[in-house]
Design a protein around this motif. Structure first.
Motif: not given
Length: 113
Positions: A63-88
């Motif tokens: 949660i900290h990574t997705f809410t505090a990271s400027a890189e995640v927001k700027a690069l649109g990596l939210l979908g990658v993170g959600v897919l990774g978490c769902a896969g785990a």
């Protein structure tokens, strides 16, 4: 202004919520790591219960990574993170469904607890 206490104690001096969640996740992870050294003193059952905190640590850190990271927001990596978490989560679910053949001989007897 950053002080060393801000890295260990969440919400000190009006800290940001997302940063506070990351600090709590870090503290929980450190508690789980420290419990490895104290395993014999805690006993297996308590040690195993402490290790359940690792799930909370992972979730809060994510949660900290997705809410505090400027890189995640700027690069649109939210979908990658959600897919990774769902896969785990899917992998853990699948491992729970499969029979534990190899681990049956490694189980701890009640006398060892």
């Amino acid at each position: 202004m950053f002080r060393p206490i801000n890295a260990l104690v969440p919400f000190v001096a009006g800290g940001d919520t997302s940063v506070g969640l990351g600090i709590i996740g870090l503290d929980l992870g450190l508690a789980v790591a420290a419990s490895i050294v104290l395993q014999r003193r805690l006993g297996y059952r308590r040690w195993h219960l402490v290790h359940y905190l690792a799930y909370g640590s992972f979730a809060l850190s994510l949660i900290h990574t997705f809410t505090a990271s400027a890189e995640v927001k700027a690069l649109g990596l939210l979908g990658v993170g959600v897919l990774g978490c769902a896969g785990a989560a899917g992998l853990l679910f699948l491992l729970r469904l499969l029979p534990a053949r190899a681990a049956a001989g490694l189980r701890i007897s009640p006398e060892e607890v």
